[in-house]
Design a protein around this motif. Structure first.
Motif, PDB file in Angstrom:
ATOM      1  N   TYR A   1      10.369  15.821  -4.520  1.00 16.30           N
ATOM      2  CA  TYR A   1       9.064  15.328  -4.050  1.00 16.30           C
ATOM      3  C   TYR A   1       8.194  14.934  -5.241  1.00 16.30           C
ATOM      4  CZ  TYR A   1       4.599  15.462  -1.436  1.00 16.30           C
ATOM      5  OH  TYR A   1       3.380  15.164  -0.861  1.00 16.30           O
ATOM      6  N   LEU A   2       8.156  15.785  -6.255  1.00 17.73           N
ATOM      7  CA  LEU A   2       7.351  15.508  -7.445  1.00 17.73           C
ATOM      8  C   LEU A   2       7.981  14.431  -8.315  1.00 17.73           C
ATOM      9  CD1 LEU A   2       6.337  19.163  -8.368  1.00 17.73           C
ATOM     10  CD2 LEU A   2       4.934  17.431  -7.206  1.00 17.73           C
TER      11      LEU A   2
ATOM     12  N   ASN B   1       3.674  12.989  -4.376  1.00 16.02           N
ATOM     13  CA  ASN B   1       2.362  13.645  -4.437  1.00 16.02           C
ATOM     14  C   ASN B   1       1.252  12.678  -4.845  1.00 16.02           C
ATOM     15  OD1 ASN B   1       3.779  13.742  -7.011  1.00 16.02           O
ATOM     16  ND2 ASN B   1       2.027  14.894  -7.769  1.00 16.02           N
ATOM     17  N   GLY B   2       1.592  11.590  -5.509  1.00 18.92           N
ATOM     18  CA  GLY B   2       0.587  10.616  -5.916  1.00 18.92           C
ATOM     19  C   GLY B   2      -0.116   9.950  -4.741  1.00 18.92           C
ATOM     20  N   CYS B   3       0.578   9.829  -3.618  1.00 14.33           N
ATOM     21  CA  CYS B   3      -0.016   9.218  -2.423  1.00 14.33           C
ATOM     22  C   CYS B   3      -0.246  10.231  -1.302  1.00 14.33           C
ATOM     23  CB  CYS B   3       0.881   8.103  -1.890  1.00 14.33           C
ATOM     24  SG  CYS B   3       1.029   6.697  -3.005  1.00 14.33           S
ATOM     25  N   HIS B   4       0.689  11.133  -1.123  1.00 17.97           N
ATOM     26  CA  HIS B   4       0.617  12.076  -0.001  1.00 17.97           C
ATOM     27  C   HIS B   4      -0.039  13.402  -0.361  1.00 17.97           C
ATOM     28  CE1 HIS B   4       2.930   9.609   2.746  1.00 17.97           C
ATOM     29  NE2 HIS B   4       3.749   9.337   1.741  1.00 17.97           N
ATOM     30  N   GLY B   5      -0.365  13.601  -1.644  1.00 16.94           N
ATOM     31  CA  GLY B   5      -0.996  14.848  -2.068  1.00 16.94           C
ATOM     32  C   GLY B   5       0.034  15.882  -2.494  1.00 16.94           C
ATOM     33  N   MET B   6      -0.423  16.816  -3.295  1.00 21.92           N
ATOM     34  CA  MET B   6       0.455  17.846  -3.843  1.00 21.92           C
ATOM     35  C   MET B   6       1.146  18.671  -2.759  1.00 21.92           C
ATOM     36  SD  MET B   6       1.455  18.788  -6.718  1.00 21.92           S
ATOM     37  CE  MET B   6       2.429  20.110  -7.376  1.00 21.92           C
TER      38      MET B   6
ATOM     39  N   GLY C   1      -1.860  14.432   2.668  1.00 21.36           N
ATOM     40  CA  GLY C   1      -2.299  13.066   2.918  1.00 21.36           C
ATOM     41  C   GLY C   1      -3.530  12.733   2.098  1.00 21.36           C
ATOM     42  N   MET C   2      -3.600  11.486   1.639  1.00 20.45           N
ATOM     43  CA  MET C   2      -4.735  11.025   0.839  1.00 20.45           C
ATOM     44  C   MET C   2      -4.978   9.561   1.167  1.00 20.45           C
ATOM     45  SD  MET C   2      -3.742  12.895  -2.815  1.00 20.45           S
ATOM     46  CE  MET C   2      -4.119  11.468  -3.726  1.00 20.45           C
ATOM     47  N   GLY C   3      -6.206   9.222   1.466  1.00 20.62           N
ATOM     48  CA  GLY C   3      -6.533   7.832   1.760  1.00 20.62           C
ATOM     49  C   GLY C   3      -5.710   7.290   2.907  1.00 20.62           C
ATOM     50  N   ALA C   4      -5.031   6.164   2.677  1.00 17.36           N
ATOM     51  CA  ALA C   4      -4.221   5.543   3.725  1.00 17.36           C
ATOM     52  C   ALA C   4      -2.866   6.215   3.890  1.00 17.36           C
ATOM     53  CB  ALA C   4      -4.021   4.067   3.405  1.00 17.36           C
ATOM     54  N   SER C   5      -2.517   7.109   2.988  1.00 21.59           N
ATOM     55  CA  SER C   5      -1.225   7.794   3.059  1.00 21.59           C
ATOM     56  C   SER C   5      -1.320   8.961   4.032  1.00 21.59           C
ATOM     57  CB  SER C   5      -0.811   8.304   1.682  1.00 21.59           C
ATOM     58  OG  SER C   5      -0.719   7.222   0.788  1.00 21.59           O
ATOM     59  N   PRO C   6      -0.401   9.012   4.992  1.00 22.71           N
ATOM     60  CA  PRO C   6      -0.503  10.035   6.039  1.00 22.71           C
ATOM     61  C   PRO C   6      -0.174  11.446   5.569  1.00 22.71           C
ATOM     62  CG  PRO C   6       1.504   8.785   6.316  1.00 22.71           C
ATOM     63  CD  PRO C   6       0.735   8.137   5.187  1.00 22.71           C
TER      64      PRO C   6
ATOM     65  N   LYS D   1      12.692   0.291   8.995  1.00 23.76           N
ATOM     66  CA  LYS D   1      11.635   0.263  10.011  1.00 23.76           C
ATOM     67  C   LYS D   1      10.432   1.051   9.518  1.00 23.76           C
ATOM     68  CE  LYS D   1      14.958   0.427  13.813  1.00 23.76           C
ATOM     69  NZ  LYS D   1      15.375   1.237  14.978  1.00 23.76           N
ATOM     70  N   THR D   2       9.254   0.471   9.666  1.00 20.98           N
ATOM     71  CA  THR D   2       8.026   1.154   9.291  1.00 20.98           C
ATOM     72  C   THR D   2       6.964   0.860  10.340  1.00 20.98           C
ATOM     73  OG1 THR D   2       6.359   1.465   7.582  1.00 20.98           O
ATOM     74  CG2 THR D   2       7.319  -0.729   7.763  1.00 20.98           C
ATOM     75  N   ARG D   3       5.969   1.727  10.407  1.00 17.20           N
ATOM     76  CA  ARG D   3       4.917   1.581  11.420  1.00 17.20           C
ATOM     77  C   ARG D   3       3.686   0.880  10.879  1.00 17.20           C
ATOM     78  NH1 ARG D   3       4.497   7.245  14.408  1.00 17.20           N
ATOM     79  NH2 ARG D   3       2.991   7.526  12.766  1.00 17.20           N
ATOM     80  N   SER D   4       3.660   0.593   9.575  1.00 13.63           N
ATOM     81  CA  SER D   4       2.499  -0.094   9.004  1.00 13.63           C
ATOM     82  C   SER D   4       2.922  -0.855   7.750  1.00 13.63           C
ATOM     83  CB  SER D   4       1.398   0.909   8.654  1.00 13.63           C
ATOM     84  OG  SER D   4       1.747   1.643   7.512  1.00 13.63           O
ATOM     85  N   ALA D   5       2.068  -1.771   7.331  1.00 16.91           N
ATOM     86  CA  ALA D   5       2.341  -2.534   6.106  1.00 16.91           C
ATOM     87  C   ALA D   5       2.394  -1.610   4.893  1.00 16.91           C
ATOM     88  CB  ALA D   5       1.277  -3.603   5.910  1.00 16.91           C
ATOM     89  N   PHE D   6       1.592  -0.532   4.915  1.00 18.67           N
ATOM     90  CA  PHE D   6       1.603   0.415   3.800  1.00 18.67           C
ATOM     91  C   PHE D   6       2.938   1.158   3.718  1.00 18.67           C
ATOM     92  CE2 PHE D   6      -2.994   0.232   4.875  1.00 18.67           C
ATOM     93  CZ  PHE D   6      -3.433  -0.327   3.690  1.00 18.67           C
ATOM     94  N   GLY D   7       3.645   1.245   4.828  1.00 17.74           N
ATOM     95  CA  GLY D   7       4.898   1.987   4.873  1.00 17.74           C
ATOM     96  C   GLY D   7       6.065   1.291   4.206  1.00 17.74           C
ATOM     97  N   THR D   8       5.922   0.004   3.891  1.00 14.63           N
ATOM     98  CA  THR D   8       7.047  -0.725   3.307  1.00 14.63           C
ATOM     99  C   THR D   8       7.470  -0.144   1.958  1.00 14.63           C
ATOM    100  OG1 THR D   8       5.535  -2.370   2.387  1.00 14.63           O
ATOM    101  CG2 THR D   8       6.573  -2.895   4.491  1.00 14.63           C
TER     102      THR D   8
END
Length: 117
Positions: A24-25, A30-35, A39-44, A65-72
């Protein structure tokens, strides 16, 4: 014999968790989803989501398959996991807990600002 089984099981889960934490690290999750996967910002948030849901989402990402443009961006990360790592990562994320209070990402704000930087 029962105690040996319990000890072996605990050691395995401890090893699997530390291996998944390292992955994970290492992958910078952790840079997008948190330590703690909070979740942080647009990251779930990933922390505490049911294992079967996380596993399904990881497998969908591996299929492109992704549910959002950020998921690509997640597609390449998911595809890098082998079948065992995919299952273990879903288990790891579903069991993550936040060890510190939720205010750790809040930034102090003053009306004067910081000079425009």
């Amino acid at each position: 014999m029962k105690k040996l089984f319990i000890l072996t099981t605990l050691l395995y889960f401890s090893y699997a968790n530390s291996e998944m934490e390292a992955l994970y690290l290492q992958n910078g999750c952790n840079g997008c989803h948190g330590m703690y996967g909070e979740g942080m910002g647009a990251s779930p948030r990933l922390q505490g989501i049911r294992e079967d849901i996380l596993l399904r989402r990881l497998k969908d990402l591996q299929k492109g398959k992704t549910r959002s443009a950020f998921g690509t961006i997640m597609i390449s990360f998911a595809k890098a996991l082998d079948e065992n790592q995919t299952r273990e990562m879903a288990k790891y994320l579903s069991n993550l807990k936040t060890d510190v209070d939720d205010e750790r990402y809040e930034i102090e704000y003053t009306p004067a600002g910081d000079g425009g930087s």
